[in-house]
Scaffold this active site. Structure first.
Site, PDB file in Angstrom:
ATOM      1  N   GLY A 201      -5.765  -4.164  -3.340  1.00 60.78           N
ATOM      2  CA  GLY A 201      -4.785  -4.056  -4.227  1.00 60.78           C
ATOM      3  C   GLY A 201      -4.140  -2.801  -4.043  1.00 60.78           C
ATOM      4  O   GLY A 201      -4.547  -1.806  -3.482  1.00 60.78           O
TER       5      GLY A 201
ATOM      6  N   VAL B   3       0.685  -1.087  -0.002  1.00 59.89           N
ATOM      7  CA  VAL B   3       0.105  -0.035  -0.014  1.00 59.89           C
ATOM      8  C   VAL B   3       1.078   1.081   0.052  1.00 59.89           C
ATOM      9  O   VAL B   3       0.618   2.326  -0.675  1.00 59.89           O
ATOM     10  CB  VAL B   3      -1.120   0.043   1.344  1.00 59.89           C
ATOM     11  CG1 VAL B   3      -1.722   1.416   1.082  1.00 59.89           C
ATOM     12  CG2 VAL B   3      -1.960  -1.160   1.327  1.00 59.89           C
TER      13      VAL B   3
ATOM     14  N   ILE C  83     -13.296   1.229  -2.726  1.00 60.60           N
ATOM     15  CA  ILE C  83     -14.910   1.661  -2.847  1.00 60.60           C
ATOM     16  C   ILE C  83     -15.158   2.639  -1.810  1.00 60.60           C
ATOM     17  O   ILE C  83     -14.928   2.478  -0.487  1.00 60.60           O
ATOM     18  CB  ILE C  83     -15.404   0.239  -2.520  1.00 60.60           C
ATOM     19  CG1 ILE C  83     -15.107  -0.892  -3.512  1.00 60.60           C
ATOM     20  CG2 ILE C  83     -17.048   0.427  -2.752  1.00 60.60           C
ATOM     21  CD1 ILE C  83     -15.796  -2.132  -3.150  1.00 60.60           C
TER      22      ILE C  83
ATOM     23  N   VAL D 274     -11.516  -0.317   5.002  1.00 62.10           N
ATOM     24  CA  VAL D 274     -12.537  -1.287   4.678  1.00 62.10           C
ATOM     25  C   VAL D 274     -12.965  -1.124   2.980  1.00 62.10           C
ATOM     26  O   VAL D 274     -13.362  -0.097   2.578  1.00 62.10           O
ATOM     27  CB  VAL D 274     -13.865  -0.793   5.451  1.00 62.10           C
ATOM     28  CG1 VAL D 274     -15.193  -1.948   4.844  1.00 62.10           C
ATOM     29  CG2 VAL D 274     -13.933  -0.746   6.718  1.00 62.10           C
TER      30      VAL D 274
ATOM     31  N   LYS E 162     -13.638  -5.599   9.284  1.00 63.62           N
ATOM     32  CA  LYS E 162     -14.343  -4.651   8.363  1.00 63.62           C
ATOM     33  C   LYS E 162     -15.757  -4.412   9.014  1.00 63.62           C
ATOM     34  O   LYS E 162     -16.164  -3.337   9.195  1.00 63.62           O
ATOM     35  CB  LYS E 162     -14.360  -5.034   7.352  1.00 63.62           C
ATOM     36  CG  LYS E 162     -12.936  -4.992   6.633  1.00 63.62           C
ATOM     37  CD  LYS E 162     -12.955  -5.645   5.204  1.00 63.62           C
ATOM     38  CE  LYS E 162     -11.222  -5.605   4.810  1.00 63.62           C
ATOM     39  NZ  LYS E 162     -11.253  -6.835   3.523  1.00 63.62           N
TER      40      LYS E 162
ATOM     41  N   LYS F 191      -7.126  -1.757   8.898  1.00 61.15           N
ATOM     42  CA  LYS F 191      -8.353  -1.959   9.383  1.00 61.15           C
ATOM     43  C   LYS F 191      -8.086  -2.650  10.754  1.00 61.15           C
ATOM     44  O   LYS F 191      -9.015  -2.258  11.627  1.00 61.15           O
ATOM     45  CB  LYS F 191      -9.016  -2.926   8.758  1.00 61.15           C
ATOM     46  CG  LYS F 191      -8.627  -4.341   8.463  1.00 61.15           C
ATOM     47  CD  LYS F 191      -9.040  -5.182   7.381  1.00 61.15           C
ATOM     48  CE  LYS F 191      -8.177  -6.188   6.922  1.00 61.15           C
ATOM     49  NZ  LYS F 191      -7.031  -5.693   5.928  1.00 61.15           N
TER      50      LYS F 191
ATOM     51  N   GLU G 165      -2.902 -15.318   0.664  1.00 62.88           N
ATOM     52  CA  GLU G 165      -1.566 -15.533   1.370  1.00 62.88           C
ATOM     53  C   GLU G 165      -1.353 -16.693   1.389  1.00 62.88           C
ATOM     54  O   GLU G 165      -2.213 -17.993   1.352  1.00 62.88           O
ATOM     55  CB  GLU G 165      -1.793 -14.945   2.861  1.00 62.88           C
ATOM     56  CG  GLU G 165      -2.545 -13.429   3.041  1.00 62.88           C
ATOM     57  CD  GLU G 165      -1.354 -12.466   2.693  1.00 62.88           C
ATOM     58  OE1 GLU G 165      -0.179 -12.607   2.768  1.00 62.88           O
ATOM     59  OE2 GLU G 165      -1.727 -11.400   2.398  1.00 62.88           O
TER      60      GLU G 165
ATOM     61  N   GLY H 104     -10.715  -1.176   0.345  1.00 65.91           N
ATOM     62  CA  GLY H 104     -10.041  -0.476  -0.361  1.00 65.91           C
ATOM     63  C   GLY H 104     -10.718   0.767  -1.469  1.00 65.91           C
ATOM     64  O   GLY H 104     -10.745   1.751  -0.534  1.00 65.91           O
TER      65      GLY H 104
ATOM     66  N   GLY I 282      -2.141 -14.882  -6.456  1.00 72.29           N
ATOM     67  CA  GLY I 282      -1.895 -14.056  -5.596  1.00 72.29           C
ATOM     68  C   GLY I 282      -2.847 -13.468  -4.804  1.00 72.29           C
ATOM     69  O   GLY I 282      -2.892 -12.440  -4.198  1.00 72.29           O
TER      70      GLY I 282
END
Lengths: 412, 412
Positions: free
Chosen positions: A298, A11, A131, A127, A200, A100, A185, A129, A182
């Site tokens: 992402g 990020v 949106i 929460v 979230k 979060k 995890e 990403g 990907g």
């Protein structure tokens, strides 16, 4: 405007790249010449001059520099992210985070500190990403009482369930595909056990109902018990299995929250959300239902949300009480077993005809489901509506049937 | 905080009721004791004491009252709404409107005036009612360049098309159903001819691309030429017909905007938006696609958006340049015929085999479509991809086939 970045993982790097590319544009969008990253707090050496030239090891340098107006926290985890954010807030810097876990666990103290020092604490990226869920709840729905929400808040599990529904993949096979892409995890337990969705959901419930909701107080079930057989039965009934985080104000004022797989009827737009996408339906007394859909994670999508918050902090740097919730614990949580709903149940019966007769006697309004190539003794059905604890008790009393999987059918 | 309401029709009444119900809550959400409506400007007498006690006939009373901070314009139309809004802005009052025609035609002057008097001019309710489209574009996507949008912006036409797809209704039959439900006006031409969608598209394009887009410059086609046969062919091809407003920045920097029926593949979430709901997909360089869905009209949903804007004006009363666009006309519009796309075509052929052979020769990569009970001479197909003007020219050159309906297949 000068900002600092704490943590330069996925990020953080997205934020670094966005700010570098759009420096002047972002400046114009908050009434400045440009936006620039002055410091990157990270333990690592990156071997990239653009990053290494900005890297510092001591949060005190950031907190003590009067030129820094906004600090982005993208370290993840609660410690030392919490202590570092506190140091920045206490020194009069607004803080923007995508973390979060930090918000779900520490928002109360962070709000108090931000309020005391009259700076902003923003977490729009924490929460879903990219949106704009939080901005919509805090600001766009301000002319409503928010009565509830239901969201697909984790892309990994939605990818897995989509593969199980669309390709009849097994859970393990779908998980392996998610890892190969990907999307999951190496240790996927936070996702598939529902803990990520739970954090979230706690944030959304805190915003929706105005008082702090502890993630530990939310009943949470993951998707590891779901099989391709369940996906097939539910698909055959014109519905889809989705892992939902739900919050709902009851007529008596109590709050129902739960994280669990759910049966979503195909006519609902949430049922059409496939793959790694996230989506949240929000319900307001005036607007009715709003649904927001997009990339829930992402590098670039999360950076997009972080940068939007940075610009908000620049435009209106003072504490905004609307962008917070009451720091007392919510005492209005309703035990989830009291909620009235239908249940999807799959299990085994020695004598199917006898079991069906018992099931029809136990539950009102039973819908029996079918799928291709079902084993001889398998039985799947949807019960009538009753409090969950009543349904669970009735299930234990049917001697001719052994339930294997139960999935709730919430009314969305 | 005291506000005034100009126009007490459907939207105005929704605002009146929301403010009355939530007065104290709304006050808390903007740092005041309460929010109250002091005046209603309307020519009518309502016969309801709560309304009549507040009604005034002269905008000067509102514009001249220093107690009034925010004025809501819900009159509709351009005149005298424009003059009244100007009077309020010039007297230092922020203005909130739900009036898309006013915004599409007069935003430039209103922005300049709001800027000069350092007040806000907000219009979140003017596009898609309760869906937070404008807030998302202006603020949530501020860390992106917006590269495009595609929206179902008119509930009436989406209801009609849904009935044609789901129930094989004729256009006239579906329109009658919409009128019976109160979704369509007695004169539905603004909706079905696409003019309502065009005004909203002009607003979205102005925001997305930063310069004023005149609605008169947008090529606009309605849905009156669509038949149940087209709905059936396109449904059979796994797609849906939707009336879309589209804006798209081209690789060469030019802007493509159009309002027209479009073929939307079923895998796209816009294809799943049914009935009177609206939805907009927004594309950003960082976030990718965000889709927002909800009620595009209606008293309470629109009031929800108006009240959210009122609270914004109360919290941050000064002019916000981010919530505007450059007032010069956009000179970068691309002629819509230059856009490269596929076309759905339905028409008649005397000799189907000969026509198909000619069609396959004219267009690369033709997909022939089928439907049940098609007349003997009917032929429907989707062309390969080429500039629209090339496709149109080629169609006129096929002597063995007479096209009746063309629908674009944009790449969303």
């Amino acid at each position: 405007m000068k900002i600092a970045l704490m943590g330069c993982g996925t990020v953080g790097r997205g934020v670094f790249e966005t700010v570098r590319e759009l420096s002047a544009v972002l400046g114009a969008r908050c009434g400045r010449d440009c936006v620039e990253i002055k410091y990157i707090l990270d333990k690592r050496t990156f071997g990239e001059p653009a990053l290494d030239a900005l890297t510092v090891r001591d949060v005190g340098i950031i907190a003590g520099d009067p030129e820094i107006e906004v600090v982005v926290e993208a370290m993840g985890g609660t410690h030392p992210a919490f202590e570092f954010c506190m140091a920045c807030l206490q020194n009069g810097k607004s803080v923007v985070t995508s973390n979060k876990q930090l918000v779900a666990e520490k928002a109360e103290t962070l709000f108090e500190t931000a309020k005391k020092h009259n700076v902003q604490f923003r977490f729009g990226a924490s929460v879903c990403g990219g949106i704009p869920v939080l901005r919509t709840m805090f600001y766009s729905m301000a002319g409503n009482e928010i009565t509830g929400f239901a969201g697909i808040l984790n892309g990994t599990t939605n990818f897995i369930l989509t593969k199980m529904i669309r390709e009849q993949a097994s859970f393990d096979g779908a998980l392996k595909q998610a890892q190969a892409h990907g999307y999951a995890e190496a240790d996927p337990s936070d996702d598939i056990e529902g803990r990520d969705t739970c954090r979230k959901t706690a944030i959304l419930a805190s915003i929706a109902f105005g008082t702090h909701t502890d993630p530990d107080g939310i009943h949470t079930e993951g998707i590891t018990g779901i099989t391709a057989a369940d996906a097939a039965y539910i698909d055959g009934a014109g519905s889809r299995i989705k892992l939902l985080g739900i919050g709902e104000k009851q007529p008596d004022g109590r709050i129902y929250t739960i994280v669990a797989p759910a049966v979503v009827p195909a006519g609902r737009i949430l049922a059409d959300v496939e793959g790694v996408f996230n989506a949240v339906s929000l319900y307001g007394t005036k607007v009715g239902e709003i649904m927001l859909y997009g990339p829930g994670a992402g590098k670039d999508a999360t950076a997009s949300a972080v940068v939007a918050d940075v610009l908000d902090c620049a435009r209106t740097p003072g504490f905004d009480p609307v962008y917070s919730w009451e720091t007392k614990q919510d005492g209005r949580l309703m035990p989830y077993q009291e909620k009235s709903l239908r249940l999807y149940v799959r299990g085994n019966a020695g004598d199917k005809a006898a079991a069906l007769s018992d099931i029809r006697e136990a539950f009102e309004d039973v819908t029996v489901l079918t799928r291709d190539n079902a084993p001889q003794n398998e039985l799947a059905f949807i019960t009538g509506k009753a409090p969950e604890k009543t349904l669970s008790l009735l299930l234990t009393q049917i001697r001719s049937f052994v339930p294997a999987v139960k999935i709730r059918c919430p009314e969305l």
